[in-house]
Write an enzyme that holds these catalytic residues in place. Structure first.
Site, PDB file in Angstrom:
ATOM      1  N   MET A  77       0.819  -1.208   0.000  1.00  0.00           N
ATOM      2  CA  MET A  77       0.000   0.000   0.000  1.00  0.00           C
ATOM      3  C   MET A  77       0.859   1.267   0.000  1.00  0.00           C
ATOM      4  SD  MET A  77      -2.912  -1.151   2.772  1.00  0.00           S
ATOM      5  CE  MET A  77      -3.859   0.366   2.574  1.00  0.00           C
ATOM      6  N   HIS A  78       0.186   2.405  -0.189  1.00  0.00           N
ATOM      7  CA  HIS A  78       0.724   3.757   0.050  1.00  0.00           C
ATOM      8  C   HIS A  78       1.716   4.246  -1.000  1.00  0.00           C
ATOM      9  CE1 HIS A  78      -1.081   2.956   3.891  1.00  0.00           C
ATOM     10  NE2 HIS A  78      -0.094   2.188   4.316  1.00  0.00           N
ATOM     11  N   ASP A 232      -2.477  -5.100   0.485  1.00  0.00           N
ATOM     12  CA  ASP A 232      -1.942  -6.403   0.880  1.00  0.00           C
ATOM     13  C   ASP A 232      -2.556  -6.947   2.152  1.00  0.00           C
ATOM     14  OD1 ASP A 232      -0.700  -4.403   2.373  1.00  0.00           O
ATOM     15  OD2 ASP A 232       1.341  -5.037   1.893  1.00  0.00           O
TER      16      ASP A 232
END
Length: 478
Positions: A77-78, A232
């Site tokens: 992520m991110h 995830d």
């Protein structure tokens, strides 16, 4: 049949499952991370596409994939994947553990609307402060941004030609209204961006597009639907059957996650607990996140020149902690400290401290960091009675026993724990292709369970108290 693709930090994993969720084939392709500056962490998005072609080709070579109906995506992520009008990346992707934007994150977090709308602290690892760092430091790149995509969503663009994201991953950008499950025009405007630069949003179990005709022909696959997928951790939760309120998992991967599913939106930013959308409609989740779990052990392996497996092979039964302490803040920390500047520490070393003793201290330090996450989750009202154990670190019974005694609840290891996120992605592909609901996200068969050892619980609690006191001292020094 259904395919799950899990874009991890160190590898892309692909699995092929049947309707009964039995794994028919699997393949992993390694990926590398570049660290061109202190606190920087980047990857080339093209490497994800190349890995996906290799992994999908390997599945097709290993098994007849003509019956594949759905593909699901999961990913770290991110990450800030910035693309231009031609859909080509404008720079390497800044990953989840890239903390260069801590100044920008603090400035955003000081504006009340970010916590009010997103339900979260703006952490340096989130997408929004990374893009603001680009605006301030690489203005020519910022001015050419046509879309901001998360890593798995750039992979989706390659697979389908569509600019789409989904709720669980979008919640980690600091631009999503997590309660209403939509982009916040107010927060985007505060970052000099607009909705046109964001991908469309779907639920993780919905259709986001179809596999491109040319790519399907190249790989020998049908033009299967591609699900929205999940970040995830949300994907791992789908794979592990952690959807019902109160169910939980602990992930011992590069980073560490203590994850609890929620049937309502219950944000509490002050705890530094993440409150995100889950991958299925009308469901949310909370996470305590530590930035270095198995990564801390790999760091020690590099330092000592001994493989991590060798460092931990002969540790024997879990022992009461000695005086040596390790604080695993190698690149800052999220829960509960929200501190990008803090760094790791070894304390109380002496002549008797060898590589094995250091390894034991590292395992204990990560266990204490998880205990901090559990306390933070408890402060929001979330109580965990047991949790599934996922990730590469879950192969160590020694570490799981230590964690169970530190946390005070049992840890269960699924038979397919290594592929939790990939399995969850494949299940989301099944939901999108068939219209099935979250009921197919059943708890997997359990290989083994680790219960707390009452003889060690008090000693681990004492060690955790010393760990927390050490953090307070180090924080003040930094």
């Amino acid at each position: 049949m259904f395919i799950g693709l899990d874009l991890g930090t160190s590898s892309l994993k692909a699995i092929l499952i049947n309707d009964a969720h039995e794994v028919l084939a699997e393949h992993a392709v390694p990926l590398s991370v570049q660290r061109p500056g202190t606190g920087w962490s980047e990857q080339d998005p093209q490497s994800w596409c190349d890995a996906a072609v290799q992994a999908l080709g390997a599945l097709a070579a290993a098994h007849d994939c003509s019956g594949v109906a759905g593909i699901g995506l999961s990913g770290h992520m991110h990450g800030a994947t910035l693309i231009g009008a031609d859909d080509a990346p404008l720079r390497p992707c800044m990953l989840w553990n890239d903390t260069r934007s801590h100044v920008q994150a603090a400035a955003m977090d000081a504006r009340p609307q970010f916590r009010e709308i997103t339900g979260n602290i703006v952490f340096p690892g989130f997408t929004a402060p990374k893009v603001e760092w680009v605006r301030e430091n690489e203005r020519s790149v910022f001015d050419r941004i046509a879309k901001v995509l998360l890593p798995k969503d750039y992979l989706r663009l390659f697979l389908t030609g569509e600019h789409v994201s989904e709720m669980s991953d979008a919640a980690g950008t600091a631009w999503l209204n997590t309660g209403t499950r939509d982009w916040s025009d107010e927060l985007l405007a505060a970052c000099h961006l607009g909705r046109a630069q964001m991908p469309a949003l779907v639920e993780g179990s919905e259709v986001s597009g179809r596999l491109r005709a040319d790519l399907a022909a190249e790989l020998g696959l049908p033009r299967a639907v591609v699900a929205g997928g999940a970040g995830d951790n949300a994907a791992a939760a789908i794979g592990a059957g952690v959807v019902r309120d109160g169910t939980a998992f602990l992930s011992l991967g590069t980073s560490g996650v203590l994850f609890a599913a929620n049937d309502g939106y219950r944000p509490d930013p002050e705890t530094a607990v993440h409150t995100f959308c889950h991958a299925v409609p009308d469901t949310w989740h909370q996470m305590g996140v530590i930035l270095a779990a198995t990564d801390a052990l790999e760091w020690l392996a590099r330092l000592t020149g001994q493989p991590a497996a060798d460092l931990t092979r002969d540790l024997g039964n879990v022992q009461a902690p000695g005086r040596t302490l390790f604080l695993p803040y190698l690149g800052g920390e999220r829960t509960p400290h929200n501190d990008a500047a803090i760094r790791g520490q070894f304390l109380h070393l002496d002549h008797a401290t060898d590589a094995r003793a250091a390894a034991r201290a590292v395992l204990q330090g990560v266990s204490y960091a998880f205990a901090d996450c559990n306390l933070a989750l408890g402060a929001t009202g979330t109580r965990i009675e047991s949790a599934l154990a996922l990730g590469g670190g879950a192969r160590s019974d020694h570490w799981l026993s230590m964690l169970a005694s530190t946390l005070g609840f049992p840890l269960e290891v699924p038979q397919a724990g290594d592929f939790g996120a990939a399995l969850g992605a494949a299940r989301l592909g099944q939901m999108a292709a068939t219209g099935a609901g979250a009921e197919i996200a059943a708890k997997p068969p359990i290989a083994r369970s680790m219960a707390p050892d009452p003889a060690l619980s008090d000693a681990m609690a004492d060690g955790h108290a010393r760990y927390r006191a050490a953090y307070a001292v180090i924080r003040d020094l930094d």
